[in-house]
Write a protein that holds these residues in place. Structure first.
Motif, mmCIF file in Angstrom:
data_model
loop_
_atom_site.group_PDB
_atom_site.id
_atom_site.type_symbol
_atom_site.label_atom_id
_atom_site.label_comp_id
_atom_site.label_asym_id
_atom_site.label_seq_id
_atom_site.Cartn_x
_atom_site.Cartn_y
_atom_site.Cartn_z
ATOM 1 N N UNK A 38 6.708 10.691 14.098
ATOM 2 C CA UNK A 38 7.482 9.598 13.523
ATOM 3 C C UNK A 38 6.519 8.595 12.902
ATOM 4 N N UNK A 39 5.381 8.406 13.563
ATOM 5 C CA UNK A 39 4.362 7.499 13.048
ATOM 6 C C UNK A 39 3.856 7.941 11.696
ATOM 7 N N UNK A 40 3.737 9.239 11.497
ATOM 8 C CA UNK A 40 3.265 9.745 10.206
ATOM 9 C C UNK A 40 4.273 9.414 9.099
ATOM 10 N N UNK A 41 5.561 9.587 9.405
ATOM 11 C CA UNK A 41 6.594 9.244 8.418
ATOM 12 C C UNK A 41 6.533 7.761 8.072
ATOM 13 N N UNK A 42 6.395 6.938 9.111
ATOM 14 C CA UNK A 42 6.309 5.490 8.893
ATOM 15 C C UNK A 42 5.079 5.168 8.050
ATOM 16 N N UNK A 43 3.974 5.795 8.399
ATOM 17 C CA UNK A 43 2.721 5.531 7.681
ATOM 18 C C UNK A 43 2.873 5.907 6.198
ATOM 19 N N UNK A 44 3.469 7.072 5.951
ATOM 20 C CA UNK A 44 3.651 7.495 4.559
ATOM 21 C C UNK A 44 4.544 6.522 3.805
ATOM 22 N N UNK B 176 -4.672 -4.983 19.137
ATOM 23 C CA UNK B 176 -4.981 -5.735 17.919
ATOM 24 C C UNK B 176 -4.297 -5.071 16.720
ATOM 25 N N UNK B 177 -4.341 -3.733 16.702
ATOM 26 C CA UNK B 177 -3.706 -3.011 15.595
ATOM 27 C C UNK B 177 -2.207 -3.318 15.550
ATOM 28 N N UNK B 178 -1.580 -3.254 16.743
ATOM 29 C CA UNK B 178 -0.141 -3.547 16.798
ATOM 30 C C UNK B 178 0.151 -4.936 16.253
ATOM 31 N N UNK B 179 -0.693 -5.884 16.634
ATOM 32 C CA UNK B 179 -0.492 -7.253 16.199
ATOM 33 C C UNK B 179 -0.672 -7.367 14.682
ATOM 34 N N UNK B 180 -1.707 -6.706 14.170
ATOM 35 C CA UNK B 180 -1.966 -6.776 12.722
ATOM 36 C C UNK B 180 -0.843 -6.117 11.920
ATOM 37 N N UNK B 181 -0.323 -5.011 12.455
ATOM 38 C CA UNK B 181 0.762 -4.333 11.749
ATOM 39 C C UNK B 181 2.041 -5.180 11.817
ATOM 40 N N UNK B 182 2.260 -5.814 12.959
ATOM 41 C CA UNK B 182 3.447 -6.657 13.117
ATOM 42 C C UNK B 182 3.373 -7.893 12.223
ATOM 43 N N UNK B 183 2.240 -8.588 12.319
ATOM 44 C CA UNK B 183 2.147 -9.885 11.641
ATOM 45 C C UNK B 183 1.433 -9.831 10.311
ATOM 46 N N UNK C 31 -2.785 -7.708 3.705
ATOM 47 C CA UNK C 31 -1.981 -6.646 4.315
ATOM 48 C C UNK C 31 -0.684 -7.272 4.821
ATOM 49 N N UNK C 32 0.466 -6.705 4.395
ATOM 50 C CA UNK C 32 1.745 -7.302 4.781
ATOM 51 C C UNK C 32 2.131 -6.977 6.224
ATOM 52 N N UNK C 33 2.808 -7.913 6.903
ATOM 53 C CA UNK C 33 3.331 -7.669 8.243
ATOM 54 C C UNK C 33 4.640 -6.887 8.163
ATOM 55 N N UNK C 34 4.967 -6.167 9.253
ATOM 56 C CA UNK C 34 6.151 -5.306 9.244
ATOM 57 C C UNK C 34 7.196 -5.788 10.243
ATOM 58 N N UNK C 35 7.024 -7.030 10.702
ATOM 59 C CA UNK C 35 7.890 -7.602 11.717
ATOM 60 C C UNK C 35 9.378 -7.360 11.474
ATOM 61 N N UNK C 36 9.817 -7.590 10.229
ATOM 62 C CA UNK C 36 11.243 -7.462 9.931
ATOM 63 C C UNK C 36 11.638 -6.042 9.559
ATOM 64 N N UNK D 241 9.422 -2.241 17.500
ATOM 65 C CA UNK D 241 8.229 -2.145 18.341
ATOM 66 C C UNK D 241 7.796 -0.694 18.547
ATOM 67 N N UNK D 242 8.757 0.198 18.743
ATOM 68 C CA UNK D 242 8.433 1.611 18.953
ATOM 69 C C UNK D 242 7.854 2.240 17.696
ATOM 70 N N UNK D 243 8.399 1.859 16.555
ATOM 71 C CA UNK D 243 7.877 2.403 15.295
ATOM 72 C C UNK D 243 6.428 1.954 15.087
ATOM 73 N N UNK D 244 6.159 0.711 15.468
ATOM 74 C CA UNK D 244 4.790 0.201 15.321
ATOM 75 C C UNK D 244 3.845 0.926 16.281
ATOM 76 N N UNK D 245 4.301 1.155 17.521
ATOM 77 C CA UNK D 245 3.478 1.922 18.473
ATOM 78 C C UNK D 245 3.216 3.324 17.929
#
Ligand code: HEC
Length: 109
Positions: free
Chosen positions: A25-31, A70-77, A84-89, A93-97
């Motif tokens: 799922x992470x790969x799909x999100x990353x793409x 730190x990665x989770x935080x950077x991806x979130x915020x 680099x844009x945040x993905x908060x909205x 949380x699971x998608x970010x993990x």
């Protein structure tokens, strides 16, 4: 006893599959959300990636310099000073993990 062993094997196989599913799922999100800059391979060799100087995420030294937290935080915020844009909205949380797991799987590729 034999039954217990079988049972443990089944449980640990399931745990293994769950983390594989998370990375998939992470790969799909990353793409979808990250590859414009980081490239599908994480090397950052895209137009945007080169312009913004995205690091090579497959590099072991880059990976070692950042914790999962730190990665989770950077991806979130996001990383505002590096654009680099945040993905908060946009991501849960699971998608970010999951996407962190996928980034980890790129190490050394
Ligand atoms: C608009 C372009 C862009 C997008 C989209 C983007 N990033 Fe980034 N990312 C960057 C830049 C620029 C950096 C900073 C590179 C640096 O620190 O030298 C960066 C840094 C990183 C780092 C390294 C952080 C560190 O502390 O070393 C990770 C991990 C990362 N991004 C993951 C992701 C993930 C996962 C996504 C998708 C959810 C994503 N990025 C989306 C541009 C982007």
């Amino acid at each position: 006893m034999k039954h217990l062993t079988t049972c443990l094997v089944v449980v640990s196989l399931n745990l293994g599959l769950a983390s594989v599913a998370l990375a998939d799922a992470g790969e799909d999100t990353f793409n979808a959300k990250c590859s414009v800059c980081h490239g599908k391979d994480g090397k950052g060799k895209t137009k945007m990636g080169e312009k913004l100087k995205a690091k090579d995420l497959t590099d072991a030294a880059v990976q070692a310099a950042v914790t999962d937290e730190k990665m989770e935080k950077e991806i979130t915020e996001g990383i505002p000073d590096k654009k680099m844009p945040g993905q908060k909205d946009k991501l849960s949380g699971d998608e970010i993990k999951g996407v962190v797991k996928f980034v980890r799987s790129l190490k050394g590729k």
